[in-house]
Design a protein around this motif. Structure first.
Motif, short mmCIF file in Angstrom:
data_model
loop_
_atom_site.label_atom_id
_atom_site.label_comp_id
_atom_site.label_asym_id
_atom_site.label_seq_id
_atom_site.Cartn_x
_atom_site.Cartn_y
_atom_site.Cartn_z
N GLY A 133 4.05 14.57 0.87
CA GLY A 133 3.12 14.35 -0.24
C GLY A 133 2.73 15.65 -0.91
O GLY A 133 2.88 16.74 -0.34
N PRO A 134 2.20 15.57 -2.15
CA PRO A 134 1.88 16.78 -2.92
C PRO A 134 0.75 17.61 -2.32
O PRO A 134 0.67 18.81 -2.56
N GLU A 135 -0.09 16.99 -1.49
CA GLU A 135 -1.20 17.75 -0.90
C GLU A 135 -0.74 18.77 0.13
O GLU A 135 -1.49 19.66 0.52
N VAL A 136 0.53 18.70 0.57
CA VAL A 136 1.02 19.64 1.57
C VAL A 136 0.97 21.08 1.06
O VAL A 136 0.67 22.00 1.81
N MET A 137 1.24 21.29 -0.23
CA MET A 137 1.19 22.65 -0.78
C MET A 137 -0.24 23.19 -0.76
O MET A 137 -0.46 24.36 -0.46
N ASN A 138 -1.21 22.35 -1.08
CA ASN A 138 -2.62 22.76 -1.01
C ASN A 138 -2.99 23.13 0.42
O ASN A 138 -3.70 24.11 0.65
N MET A 140 -0.96 24.22 2.74
CA MET A 140 -0.30 25.49 3.08
C MET A 140 -1.06 26.68 2.48
O MET A 140 -1.22 27.71 3.13
N MET A 141 -1.53 26.53 1.26
CA MET A 141 -2.28 27.62 0.64
C MET A 141 -3.63 27.81 1.32
O MET A 141 -4.11 28.93 1.44
N THR A 142 -4.24 26.72 1.79
CA THR A 142 -5.50 26.84 2.55
C THR A 142 -5.27 27.62 3.83
O THR A 142 -6.06 28.51 4.18
N VAL A 143 -4.18 27.32 4.52
CA VAL A 143 -3.85 28.05 5.75
C VAL A 143 -3.60 29.52 5.41
O VAL A 143 -4.08 30.42 6.13
N ALA A 144 -2.90 29.79 4.32
CA ALA A 144 -2.64 31.16 3.91
C ALA A 144 -3.94 31.92 3.63
O ALA A 144 -4.11 33.05 4.05
N ARG A 145 -4.88 31.24 2.93
CA ARG A 145 -6.17 31.88 2.65
C ARG A 145 -6.93 32.17 3.94
O ARG A 145 -7.55 33.21 4.10
N MET A 146 -6.90 31.21 4.87
CA MET A 146 -7.59 31.40 6.14
C MET A 146 -6.98 32.56 6.92
O MET A 146 -7.69 33.38 7.50
N GLN A 147 -5.64 32.67 6.91
CA GLN A 147 -4.99 33.78 7.59
C GLN A 147 -5.36 35.11 6.92
O GLN A 147 -5.60 36.10 7.58
#
Length: 150
Positions: A133-138, A140-147
């Motif tokens: 689904g399209p929310e997967v990119m959001n 992934m970016m949330t995980v990237a921001r958290m990292q």
């Protein structure tokens, strides 16, 4: 707004490439004023100034094309006195900003999630979206921001 996105950068580049110093100063002052007006628009949700958009358009037109309201006048009468008054406070709060931003960007660059997103081909992204689904990119970016934030 179109003038700010077209003529102002054009005139600024011309000024930077000229031998005169005065035009560089004029355009640097212009960009400071533009940044302050942009910040005002962004942070004042309900503008108390009647016909603000029209006033702002007239002001920009005058600043851009050497109308009756000059860039140096606005800068010297409005911006400079407040900057000088609050310079020490600004220095205290903003002095570490470049180093903090560099550190944050290094964390972003080192983030596995960001590397995964940035190196992904269009086909890989399309497949991932199709499967999850399209929310997967959001996500992934949330995980990237958290990292990146540590």
């Amino acid at each position: 707004n179109a003038m700010n996105c077209t003529y102002a950068p054009y005139a600024s580049c011309k000024a930077l490439m000229s031998v005169e110093h005065e035009d560089d100063v004029k355009w640097l002052m212009y960009w400071v004023i533009h940044a302050l007006l942009t910040a005002y628009d962004a942070y004042v949700p309900i503008n108390p100034i009647p016909f603000w958009d029209e006033v702002k358009a007239a002001l920009y037109f005058s600043l851009l094309f050497d109308g009756p309201i000059q860039t140096t006048t606005v800068f010297n009468r409005l911006v400079k006195p407040y900057f000088l008054k609050y310079e020490k406070v600004l220095d205290k709060h903003l002095a570490n900003l470049p180093a903090d931003a560099r550190k944050y960007m290094q964390n972003v660059k080192d983030s596995d999630a960001v590397k995964n997103v940035m190196t992904m081909t269009k086909e890989q992204a399309d497949k991932l979206i199709a499967e999850h689904g399209p929310e997967v990119m959001n996500k992934m970016m949330t995980v990237a921001r958290m990292q990146a934030d540590g």
